[in-house]
Design a protein around this motif. Structure first.
Motif, PDB file in Angstrom:
ATOM      1  N   ALA A  98       0.824  -1.202   0.000  1.00  0.00           N
ATOM      2  CA  ALA A  98       0.000   0.000   0.000  1.00  0.00           C
ATOM      3  C   ALA A  98       0.860   1.254   0.000  1.00  0.00           C
ATOM      4  N   LEU A  99       2.023   1.124   0.611  1.00  0.00           N
ATOM      5  CA  LEU A  99       2.911   2.280   0.672  1.00  0.00           C
ATOM      6  C   LEU A  99       3.781   2.406  -0.560  1.00  0.00           C
ATOM      7  N   ALA A 100       3.647   1.457  -1.485  1.00  0.00           N
ATOM      8  CA  ALA A 100       4.585   1.350  -2.594  1.00  0.00           C
ATOM      9  C   ALA A 100       4.887   2.679  -3.304  1.00  0.00           C
ATOM     10  N   PRO A 101       3.887   3.451  -3.679  1.00  0.00           N
ATOM     11  CA  PRO A 101       4.228   4.688  -4.407  1.00  0.00           C
ATOM     12  C   PRO A 101       5.154   5.586  -3.611  1.00  0.00           C
ATOM     13  N   VAL A 102       4.858   5.733  -2.340  1.00  0.00           N
ATOM     14  CA  VAL A 102       5.686   6.595  -1.516  1.00  0.00           C
ATOM     15  C   VAL A 102       7.077   6.013  -1.380  1.00  0.00           C
ATOM     16  N   LEU A 103       7.101   4.680  -1.243  1.00  0.00           N
ATOM     17  CA  LEU A 103       8.398   4.030  -1.112  1.00  0.00           C
ATOM     18  C   LEU A 103       9.234   4.247  -2.356  1.00  0.00           C
ATOM     19  N   VAL A 104       8.590   4.128  -3.519  1.00  0.00           N
ATOM     20  CA  VAL A 104       9.319   4.355  -4.764  1.00  0.00           C
ATOM     21  C   VAL A 104       9.934   5.744  -4.739  1.00  0.00           C
ATOM     22  N   LEU A 105       9.145   6.716  -4.360  1.00  0.00           N
ATOM     23  CA  LEU A 105       9.624   8.091  -4.339  1.00  0.00           C
ATOM     24  C   LEU A 105      10.803   8.235  -3.384  1.00  0.00           C
ATOM     25  N   VAL A 106      10.609   7.708  -2.197  1.00  0.00           N
ATOM     26  CA  VAL A 106      11.630   7.915  -1.172  1.00  0.00           C
ATOM     27  C   VAL A 106      12.907   7.185  -1.527  1.00  0.00           C
ATOM     28  N   MET A 107      12.745   5.935  -1.981  1.00  0.00           N
ATOM     29  CA  MET A 107      13.947   5.183  -2.300  1.00  0.00           C
ATOM     30  C   MET A 107      14.640   5.765  -3.522  1.00  0.00           C
ATOM     31  N   GLY A 108      13.858   6.159  -4.491  1.00  0.00           N
ATOM     32  CA  GLY A 108      14.439   6.799  -5.669  1.00  0.00           C
ATOM     33  C   GLY A 108      15.196   8.047  -5.255  1.00  0.00           C
ATOM     34  N   ALA A 109      14.583   8.813  -4.377  1.00  0.00           N
ATOM     35  CA  ALA A 109      15.208  10.063  -3.945  1.00  0.00           C
ATOM     36  C   ALA A 109      16.516   9.770  -3.236  1.00  0.00           C
ATOM     37  N   SER A 110      16.501   8.780  -2.363  1.00  0.00           N
ATOM     38  CA  SER A 110      17.717   8.462  -1.618  1.00  0.00           C
ATOM     39  C   SER A 110      18.806   8.029  -2.586  1.00  0.00           C
ATOM     40  N   THR A 111      18.433   7.166  -3.538  1.00  0.00           N
ATOM     41  CA  THR A 111      19.421   6.696  -4.499  1.00  0.00           C
ATOM     42  C   THR A 111      20.036   7.875  -5.246  1.00  0.00           C
ATOM     43  N   LEU A 112      19.179   8.740  -5.751  1.00  0.00           N
ATOM     44  CA  LEU A 112      19.678   9.859  -6.526  1.00  0.00           C
ATOM     45  C   LEU A 112      20.544  10.766  -5.666  1.00  0.00           C
ATOM     46  N   LEU A 113      20.165  10.887  -4.428  1.00  0.00           N
ATOM     47  CA  LEU A 113      20.958  11.712  -3.521  1.00  0.00           C
ATOM     48  C   LEU A 113      22.378  11.172  -3.419  1.00  0.00           C
ATOM     49  N   MET A 114      22.434   9.854  -3.317  1.00  0.00           N
ATOM     50  CA  MET A 114      23.760   9.246  -3.190  1.00  0.00           C
ATOM     51  C   MET A 114      24.521   9.352  -4.503  1.00  0.00           C
ATOM     52  N   VAL A 115      23.845   9.044  -5.596  1.00  0.00           N
ATOM     53  CA  VAL A 115      24.508   9.143  -6.897  1.00  0.00           C
ATOM     54  C   VAL A 115      25.026  10.558  -7.090  1.00  0.00           C
ATOM     55  N   GLY A 116      24.209  11.523  -6.650  1.00  0.00           N
ATOM     56  CA  GLY A 116      24.572  12.920  -6.825  1.00  0.00           C
ATOM     57  C   GLY A 116      25.858  13.297  -6.115  1.00  0.00           C
ATOM     58  N   ALA A 117      26.203  12.522  -5.117  1.00  0.00           N
ATOM     59  CA  ALA A 117      27.426  12.836  -4.402  1.00  0.00           C
ATOM     60  C   ALA A 117      28.641  12.631  -5.294  1.00  0.00           C
ATOM     61  N   TRP A 118      28.521  11.677  -6.223  1.00  0.00           N
ATOM     62  CA  TRP A 118      29.679  11.422  -7.109  1.00  0.00           C
ATOM     63  C   TRP A 118      29.519  12.079  -8.465  1.00  0.00           C
ATOM     64  N   HIS A 119      28.276  12.022  -8.997  1.00  0.00           N
ATOM     65  CA  HIS A 119      28.045  12.584 -10.332  1.00  0.00           C
ATOM     66  C   HIS A 119      27.419  13.959 -10.206  1.00  0.00           C
ATOM     67  N   HIS A 120      28.023  14.928 -10.814  1.00  0.00           N
ATOM     68  CA  HIS A 120      27.474  16.274 -10.674  1.00  0.00           C
ATOM     69  C   HIS A 120      26.709  16.727 -11.898  1.00  0.00           C
ATOM     70  N   GLU A 121      26.794  15.879 -12.927  1.00  0.00           N
ATOM     71  CA  GLU A 121      26.081  16.252 -14.152  1.00  0.00           C
ATOM     72  C   GLU A 121      24.577  16.330 -13.880  1.00  0.00           C
ATOM     73  N   PRO A 122      23.933  17.472 -14.052  1.00  0.00           N
ATOM     74  CA  PRO A 122      22.528  17.580 -13.639  1.00  0.00           C
ATOM     75  C   PRO A 122      21.552  16.810 -14.529  1.00  0.00           C
ATOM     76  N   ARG A 123      21.809  16.781 -15.822  1.00  0.00           N
ATOM     77  CA  ARG A 123      20.780  16.242 -16.708  1.00  0.00           C
ATOM     78  C   ARG A 123      20.383  14.813 -16.384  1.00  0.00           C
ATOM     79  N   PRO A 124      21.384  13.888 -16.281  1.00  0.00           N
ATOM     80  CA  PRO A 124      20.947  12.514 -15.984  1.00  0.00           C
ATOM     81  C   PRO A 124      20.273  12.404 -14.628  1.00  0.00           C
ATOM     82  N   LEU A 125      20.728  13.192 -13.681  1.00  0.00           N
ATOM     83  CA  LEU A 125      20.112  13.106 -12.354  1.00  0.00           C
ATOM     84  C   LEU A 125      18.657  13.521 -12.406  1.00  0.00           C
ATOM     85  N   ILE A 126      18.445  14.643 -13.064  1.00  0.00           N
ATOM     86  CA  ILE A 126      17.052  15.121 -13.127  1.00  0.00           C
ATOM     87  C   ILE A 126      16.214  14.165 -13.946  1.00  0.00           C
ATOM     88  N   ALA A 127      16.816  13.635 -15.020  1.00  0.00           N
ATOM     89  CA  ALA A 127      16.075  12.658 -15.815  1.00  0.00           C
ATOM     90  C   ALA A 127      15.713  11.467 -14.944  1.00  0.00           C
TER      91      ALA A 127
END
Lengths: 491, 470, 101, 622
Positions: free
Chosen positions: B8-37
């Motif tokens: 039931a929480l799946a949509p929120v979980l997707v958002l949160v986990m996606g956000a966390s992943t991107l946050l971490m990826v963002g620490a190494w990759h600074h290129e904005p386009r792929p991150l925002i994509a």
């Protein structure tokens, strides 16, 4: 669809609304080529006119209240349907709309600035007006009623005169204020009807069955009438109108603006009066009083204007006073006269505005004090101007007279006093129109004025049909009035 | 917590986990386009998840609902986040935003909004509200080279923190008075007498202050124009749509969960609605700054919402949900146009910069016109149908006076919205602004299509929103 | 419970008002934030009191949440403080009045 | 022959008018002129041809339906009967001659197509009045003649004064039209029809008060077109138009439309004694008033204009006294001799080089063409009512009719008529002497007179002189042809002993001689004109224009200003603008709350909180 006698099954009424809209879109898409746009717009308006004439010929003798009807579900949750209906009244007004738009497009021919957009807006306006005259579901009506304001707003606000933004926004807000009052009344009526009958619907036919306590009827009637009175416009809600009309672009838009005024009267006939019969009955004297005040106030005000377009704007108010008087008199003769006068006034005033546009484009001014002696310079143009001015002042044999005399004959039969009070209007109308003619055509020509070309072929194409119509309707309006006999809900 | 809850929480979980992943990826990759994509993808997946997974039956941990109502808003806010990210693609790049953080924060806030829209208990309400408010604190002042961004961030932070204080204490008092965080029972506690009732009432009053702050009711509205103006345009869009919308949805949940329990509040809300609509309308009239104008006008819209909430009828709630949707779409469109016209030099907020834009950038001017007219309530746009639904619900519920005032406010709203439109088409000599990217145009087209579609054929959406409400 | 419940609530209310007073009276950003912390702590007191009164654990769980939330907020606030201090050289809240009207 | 062909009588001039207006300037000049003359001449011939149709009750012809709505059905219909037939004959005949004259008169005018178009249109409209079977068709003609009069008075529009005179004529006559329209509406409400025959037939059933009201309305309507008191101010100014126009419209035809209207509706009008008295009073007073004004005029055409007014006053008196035959006889003879006089006046003006002022003329009898003097003299004799001329008989019949009414009122009016007769002779011979006697005073040489301006005068002068034969009284062995022709329409039987008639005729003759003598004494040798307040008072028509200006025009302008500037601008607009300004100002004030200071915002918070708290306290107390 209760199709009429000989007409093939087709959503003709939707076509009337959709065709100009499609033309408008095409115009916008082809905005690179001005010439193409012109012909496109002309073709669209002509096609619409042809359909209207075809409907007139085919349906004019239909039986039953509706000559044509279209009905489809739209927003079932609120009981809103897409219902269009054509009866004698809307038949005449759609004809007028279609005809005047052909004129408007022809007049817009020489427009220099952003012609495609201009034409597109004209066509959108036509579509909106068609919708207003055809819709018989209240919300649908309201929708078109509001939507037609938009193109007008832009036409005035972008192509208008010096005070265009003020005039445009004022026009919009003023009329909108009335519309919102109508919206409230509409919703209230819908809810009351729903509470009464158990089925919630905005269809005119259903709402006509509603029985209301008198107080509520008064209130709701007031809400509806406020919208229509502002649009018509009745004194004292009229001051937006001279501004809007005098600022509206001369090339084509202004004679269409005249059509907006008809929607007010139309709304009364179609909605306010039948929906609230008791309130209407009690309000008739008040309406008559307003009509008379408007008739005189506007005629007098027109006498003191120096701007030709403002004179014509006030003359519109004055004439609509007489139209309203005919409605308030509440008998068949006066009522049919009112409708006739509404149509003929549309033609005659539209033509006058057209002539003034031609005048303006030649002399560069609309001020009476700077005009004069035009007859010597451009006799054809002047003759047309004089002709329509005379038609407007109610010269027997020309269009306006037929309507006016029917209104007066009818009014006198039921309310002699009202008719007698209206009669001096004949003199005052003549006074300001002759002042107008005097200031433009007669007298010495201003010294500084360069030579003026007379009417071109295109301009004759605009005026000639209007002249023919003016004479025709003045001498034999009976065929036009015939379909009115079957219109329901009125005396 | 069961598997079912997780689903039931799946949509929120997707958002949160996606956000966390991107946050971490963002620490190494600074290129904005792929991150925002990536962020866009996450948001779209979340929306799809919300649409696909069956609605859960019970409440999740007694805090959040996963009923269709919550699902609907989860989809809505996820899509909003996706559109905002699309709009941010160029905007964030030009301003050298730290893309990972930016995307993550937007997704986090979307998750918070989705949760808030389904909160069924005071704890859930508090947690979800705070979660996206925290994200917004950062987002508002995300543009590090902007003075007004810093100032807006400060104001939002201070006032938001105070509001949090009010909210927490209010919830505490309600709990103290009623012994439960669960909304229906807590509301029911309002009616029953007893010694603790004054505390309960006080708690509700404090809560009202906090919620009033979030949806900017007068007199808690003063931050709105400043923050709208100072925040980056996409973030303003999020503030205007998601933040307000989610609280609006929460209000529907709160008020709808115990109809009749809050009758005592009605006159108060009436007064607040009245003041909000009047002040908002009047303040918007002389505005020369588009963002401030929209900020003040957002007050008016919240006033409309209250108007329809007051009767406490299903029609009213349905109308509110519908209106929230069309309001979000139209606001998004308006701020989207602003975003797409912005260039590295800044945002063209001043109306003076918009003169004649309709001729230079016809498409975006048309979109803005359509969106503003929808906000004003012009027929043919969703705004009209929405207002129609709101006002008829209000009149039906007996709030004719307030409805008339609301209609009067919408008359004034035409005045200020039209002023913008007239400016768009006024001059022959428009300024040069950014010509916009295809993606931005696409987003704007989506918005305008939605605006017109909801105006022309609103039946399905109306039915849907009516079916959603409790 | 040793203390009457009402006393707990009154104490919490006093605490809250003190926090609020601090927020209102001080112009320094840090002091305002401290005032907010006091308000939040008042909430925590009331929650714990309520939890004891109703003999439930819910209130205390919420306090835990509240503390977590508060710490996040403090983190952000402090970051903001540092940022503003560096950018404008002042922490007087009323000095930030570029946006108005 | 088909009755519908009767429509050709009015429609032929209309067709020619339209043709001339549309294509006149493209056609050769001669063609356009021929078209105009032939159109009118053809309808004259048609009238002669159809003469027998007028026998008995006449012939009614219907062309089609004009208006049909609800209960109102109004056809285009003509009535060709004993009353309309002679009138038609006169209108078309006189018009033909005047058209011929106009061809000569306007031979230097560039804009001839407009002139002839309007002139032909006028004939059409006049024929519509004359032949109308229902009041609406009559109204069509009624307004139509007003329009043509407007257009032709202001024909030389470059001079603002001319166009203003046209506008004035239109507006003043339109005031009369309002009353006619009111009568028309009332009659429709009473009878449900506008057919003149039907109305006359039903008139007996109306209440006396209704009849009086209707009669007064009709009278006022007639006053407008016929320039009777109080709507007479326009006629003298109307002389600004070309002379053929003055001859045709402002002497022979249009100004007599009012008389014709009253004659047409005589069966109705005669039922109201009060109304009849009113008509007679208006006629007699106007006759006297205009005669006094004519005494002091300096422009030749204005003298004639006032004399027209005066003579039409006689016709009203005749109708009021119940003698339709008398009125019609005077109408016809007056049309002939006054047209002749005007046309001769046109010749004189032309000869003297566009000189209008009779004080600057003189000596034309010897210096000018002989025939012109003779024609003018013939006309003048008729006008003065010299014995055995047409004017003598017709005027005498009117005075007799007034006298035989016998009531004190009518005796008084009779006296006024006699006085007018004296004054008429006086100003007529003053005119003759000033123009023809003595030495030239203003002009140096005489201009040429085109042939076409000469000979159309003769028939008219002769008709004027012999006009008495139309309705020659039995006293001198005449058969009273017109009265018998009119039959039932002729009005009251005038019963008087031969002695009375002889006495009255003698009295009239004496008055003419007296007037002639006085004029001869004063003007036979030019000694300058009086210039004293009295003469200026008369010159300006008793100050009627100033009075109208003061009582009507200025108040109207003021009211108009009040409406346009006072109510619309200062009241409605200012209120709305003020409202808008106030709203914006409110907004500005509220905006200032958003001061930018966080502390203010926090204070807002607290205020809001306190309000909410207060509310809850209130709830608690309750």
């Amino acid at each position: 669809m209760t199709a009429a006698t000989t007409l093939p099954q087709f959503p003709w009424l939707s076509l009337l609304i959709g065709l100009p809209l499609a033309g408008a879109l095409l115009c916008l898409l082809h905005r690179r080529s001005r010439q193409e746009c012109r012909w496109l717009a002309l073709a669209t308006t002509l096609a619409t006119l042809a359909i209207c004439i075809g409907l007139f010929v085919a349906c004019r003798h239909g039986d039953g209240p509706w000559l044509l009807r279209e009905d489809a579900a739209w927003i079932p949750r609120f009981g809103i349907r897409y219902t269009l209906g054509l009866d004698g009244l809307s038949l005449l007004l759609t004809l007028l709309t279609a005809g005047l738009h052909v004129v408007a497009v022809l007049l817009a021919w020489p427009e220099q600035r952003r012609l495609p957009q201009f034409l597109a807006l004209l066509l959108v306006l036509e579509s909106g007006l068609m919708g207003v005259f055809l819709a018989v579901d209240l919300v649908l009506f309201y929708l078109f009623w509001e939507v037609m304001l938009l193109p007008m707003l832009f036409l005035i606000g972008i192509w208008g005169g010096e005070n265009r933004r003020r005039a445009a926004v004022r026009f919009f807000l003023y009329t909108l204020a009335g519309s919102l009052a109508m919206l409230v009344a509409m919703i209230a009526l819908y809810l009351l009807h729903g509470a009464q009958s158990g089925s919630y619907s905005f269809a005119l036919a259903d709402l006509l069955q509603t029985r209301l306590p008198l107080t509520q009827e008064y209130l709701l009637f007031g809400g509806f009438m406020l919208a229509f009175a502002i649009k018509a416009p009745l004194v004292p809600f009229h001051t937006w109108q001279p501004d809007a009309l005098s600022e509206a672009p001369a090339n084509g838009a202004v004679d269409v603006t005249g059509l907006l005024l008809k929607t007010g009267i139309y709304g009364m006939i179609r909605f306010a009066f039948p929906l609230f019969p008791n309130a209407t009955r009690d309000a008739l004297p008040l309406l008559a009083a307003l009509a008379l005040v408007g008739l005189f106030h506007a005629a007098w005000s027109a006498y003191r204007q120096d701007d030709v377009k403002r004179i014509l704007a006030y003359s519109s108010i004055s004439h609509l006073g007489l139209v309203l008087l005919g409605l308030a008199a509440w008998n068949t003769t006066a009522w049919q006269g009112s409708v006739l006068l509404m149509v003929t006034h549309g033609i005659v005033t539209g033509a006058l505005f057209a002539v003034v546009a031609m005048l303006r484009s030649r002399t560069g001014t609309r001020n009476l004090n700077e005009l004069g002696g035009l007859w010597g310079a451009a006799p054809q143009l002047s003759a047309c101007f004089l002709f329509f001015a005379l038609a407007s002042l109610g010269l027997p044999g020309l269009a306006n007279f037929a309507g006016e005399i029917l209104v007066l004959l009818g009014t006198f039969r039921s309310q002699p006093l009202w008719a007698l009070l209206a009669l001096p209007g004949l003199v005052f109308t003549a006074a300001y129109l002759l002042r107008l003619v005097q200031g433009t055509l007669w007298g010495p020509a201003p010294a500084a004025r360069a030579a003026i070309p007379d009417l071109t072929v295109r301009e004759w194409l605009v005026l000639l049909p209007l002249i023919v119509l003016t004479v025709w309707l003045g001498l034999a309006p009976a065929p036009l009035l015939a379909p009115l006999a079957a219109v329901g809900g009125l005396p | 917590m069961t598997m079912l809850d997780l689903l039931a929480l799946a949509p929120v979980l997707v958002l949160v986990m996606g956000a966390s992943t991107l946050l971490m990826v963002g620490a190494w990759h600074h290129e904005p386009r792929p991150l925002i994509a990536g962020g866009i993808a996450v948001a779209l997946v979340a929306a799809a998840t919300a649409g696909m997974t069956p609605p859960g039956g019970a409440e999740i941990a007694g805090l959040f609902s996963s009923a269709p109502f919550a699902r609907y808003f989860a989809i809505l806010w996820a899509l909003t986040a996706a559109l905002i990210l699309m709009l941010s693609l160029r905007y964030a790049g030009e301003r050298a935003f730290a893309a990972g953080e930016y995307v993550a924060l937007i997704l986090f806030s979307a998750a918070g909004m989705a949760l808030l829209s389904g909160a069924t208990s005071l704890v859930g309400l508090f947690l979800s509200l705070e979660s996206f408010t925290l994200a917004l604190y950062i987002l508002v002042s995300f543009h590090r080279n902007s003075d007004i961004g810093a100032e807006a961030g400060l104001k939002y932070l201070v006032l938001g923190a105070v509001a949090t204080g009010f909210m927490a204490f209010g919830i505490a008092l309600i709990y103290a008075a009623s012994g439960t965080f669960h909304l229906p029972e807590a509301l029911a506690g309002l009616q029953t007498g007893g010694q603790l009732r004054p505390w309960g009432l006080l708690g509700w009053g404090l809560l009202l202050v906090a919620l009033g702050f979030k949806i900017s009711l007068v007199p808690f509205h003063l931050w709105t124009p400043d923050v709208y103006q100072g925040a980056p345009a996409p973030v303003t869009a999020l503030l205007a749509t998601g933040s307000k919308g989610a609280v609006g949805a929460a209000l529907v949940m709160v008020l709808g969960s115990a109809a009749g329990a809050w009758q005592e509040l009605v006159p108060l809300l009436w007064l607040l609605a009245l003041a909000t609509m009047l002040v908002g309308s009047l303040c918007a009239l002389p505005q020369e700054n588009l963002k401030r104008l929209l900020a003040y006008s957002s007050l008016v819209h919240m006033g409309y919402l209250l108007t329809a909430l007051l009767p406490g009828s299903p029609e009213g709630y349905g109308a509110v949900v519908f209106y929230l949707t069309v309001y979000a779409v139209a606001s998004l469109g308006a701020f989207g146009v602003l975003t797409s016209l912005s260039d590295p030099r800044g945002e063209p907020q001043d109306l003076a910069a918009w003169r004649g834009l309709g001729y230079r950038y016809p498409l975006r001017a048309l979109v803005l016109t359509a969106c503003l007219l929808s906000l004003a309530g012009m027929p043919l746009t969703g705004g009209f149908i929405g207002k129609f639904a709101l006002f008829s619900a209000a009149i039906k519920g007996g709030f004719t006076g307030l409805a008339v005032i609301a209609i009067f406010a919408s008359l004034i709203s035409f005045a200020y919205y039209l002023r913008v439109v007239m400016v768009l088409y006024s001059s022959d000599d428009p300024r040069e602004l950014h010509s916009g990217t295809p993606l931005e145009h696409a987003v704007l087209l989506v918005c305008v299509t939605a605006v017109l579609l909801t105006g022309l054929y609103p039946g399905p959406l109306l039915d849907l929103t009516a079916a959603l409400v409790p | 419970m040793i203390v009457p419940f009402a006393h707990v609530l009154i104490f919490a209310a006093i605490l809250f008002v003190m926090g609020l007073g601090c927020v209102l009276a001080r112009r320094n950003l840090i002091m305002i934030l401290i005032g907010v912390e006091i308000m939040l702590n008042a909430a925590a007191v009331a929650l714990v009191g309520g939890s004891a009164h109703w003999r439930q654990v819910d209130g205390q769980v919420f306090v835990v949440f509240l503390m977590a939330m508060t710490s996040a907020e403090v983190a952000i606030s402090l970051a903001m403080v540092v940022y503003l201090r560096r950018r404008r050289g002042t922490l007087e809240a009323d000095k930030f009045d570029g946006l108005r009207g | 022959m088909n009755q519908t062909l009767l429509f050709l009588i009015p429609l032929l001039p209309l067709a020619c008018a339209v043709a001339n207006m549309l294509f006149g300037m493209r056609l050769p000049r001669l063609f356009a002129e021929t078209l105009a003359v032939c159109g009118v001449a053809a309808s004259f011939l048609l009238t002669v041809l159809f003469w027998s149709y007028a026998d008995g009750d006449g012939t009614r012809a219907v062309l089609g339906t004009w208006l049909a709505a609800g209960e109102a059905t109004i056809p285009f219909a003509l009535q060709f009967d004993a009353l309309s037939a002679p009138m038609t004959l006169m209108v078309t005949g006189v018009a033909t001659l005047i058209h011929l004259y106009a061809v000569g008169y306007m031979h230097e005018e560039e804009d001839y197509a407009r002139f002839f178009g309007l002139l032909n249109l006028f004939v059409f409209a006049m024929l519509a009045i004359v032949l109308a079977d229902n009041l609406l068709v009559l109204f069509l003609g009624w307004e139509g003649v007003g329009l043509c009069s407007y257009g032709l008075i202001g024909f030389w529009y470059q001079k603002t004064g001319n166009a203003r005179a046209g506008t004035k004529a239109f507006l003043v006559t339109r005031v009369g039209d309002v009353f006619l329209a009111a009568a028309l509406l009332w009659l429709f409400a009473l009878t449900g029809t506008l057919s003149i025959g039907a109305i006359n037939a039903q008139a007996a059933g109306f209440a006396p008060a209704v009849l009086t009201g209707l009669t007064v309305l009709l009278l006022l309507g007639a006053c407008g077109k016929s320039a009777q008191l109080p709507l007479m101010t326009w006629l003298a100014d109307a002389m600004a138009g070309p002379t053929p126009v003055s001859a045709l419209i402002h002497a022979a035809t249009m100004v007599t439309a009012g008389v014709y209207l009253l004659c047409r509706l005589f069966p109705l009008v005669s039922l109201s004694p009060a109304g009849m008295a009113a008509i007679a009073v208006v006629g007699a007073v106007t006759a006297l008033y205009a005669a006094t004004c004519a005494l002091a005029q300096r422009e030749i055409k204005r003298v004639l204009a006032y004399s027209t007014m005066s003579q039409v006053g006689y016709m009203f008196l005749a109708v009021g006294a119940g003698s339709v035959a008398g009125a019609m006889a005077h109408l016809l003879t007056h049309a002939f001799f006054k047209a002749a006089l005007f046309m001769a006046a046109g010749c004189i003006i032309h000869l003297a080089g566009d000189e209008n002022d009779i004080l600057r003329m003189g000596g034309l009898a010897r210096r000018g063409p002989r025939q012109l003097f003779l024609v003018f003299l013939a006309g003048a004799l008729c006008l003065a009512g010299a014995p055995l001329t047409g004017g003598f008989f017709s005027k005498d019949a009117i005075l007799l009719a007034a006298y035989t009414q016998g009531t004190p009122l009518f005796l008084l009016l009779w006296g006024a008529g006699l006085l007018t007769a004296l004054l008429t002779a006086l100003y007529t011979f003053r005119l003759v002497y000033l123009v023809f006697a003595g030495e030239p005073r203003g002009y140096s040489h005489l201009h040429d007179l085109p042939q076409l301006m000469r000979w159309p005068l003769w028939p008219l002068a002769l008709l004027g002189l012999l006009g008495g034969l139309l309705n020659l009284p039995a006293l001198v062995g005449g058969g009273e042809w017109l009265r018998h022709r009119l039959g039932a329409l002729a009005g009251r039987e005038i019963a008087a002993t031969h002695g009375t008639e002889w006495a009255l005729a003698g009295l009239a003759t004496g008055l003419v001689l007296l007037g002639w003598g006085a004029a001869r004494w004063r003007y036979a040798r030019f000694r300058g004109e009086w210039d004293n307040p009295g003469s200026r008072f008369l010159l300006h028509g008793w100050g009627a224009d100033a009075a109208v200006d003061l009582l009507v025009v200025r108040p109207f302008t003021a009211i108009a200003g009040l409406c346009a500037l006072g109510i619309d601008r200062a009241l409605v607009d200012a209120t709305l603008d003020g409202l808008a300004r106030q709203t914006t100002a409110c907004g500005e004030r509220l905006r200032r709350l958003t001061s930018g200071h966080v502390s203010t915002y926090l204070a807002g918070f607290i205020w809001g909180f306190l309000i909410i708290l207060g509310w809850f306290l209130l709830a608690l107390v309750r």
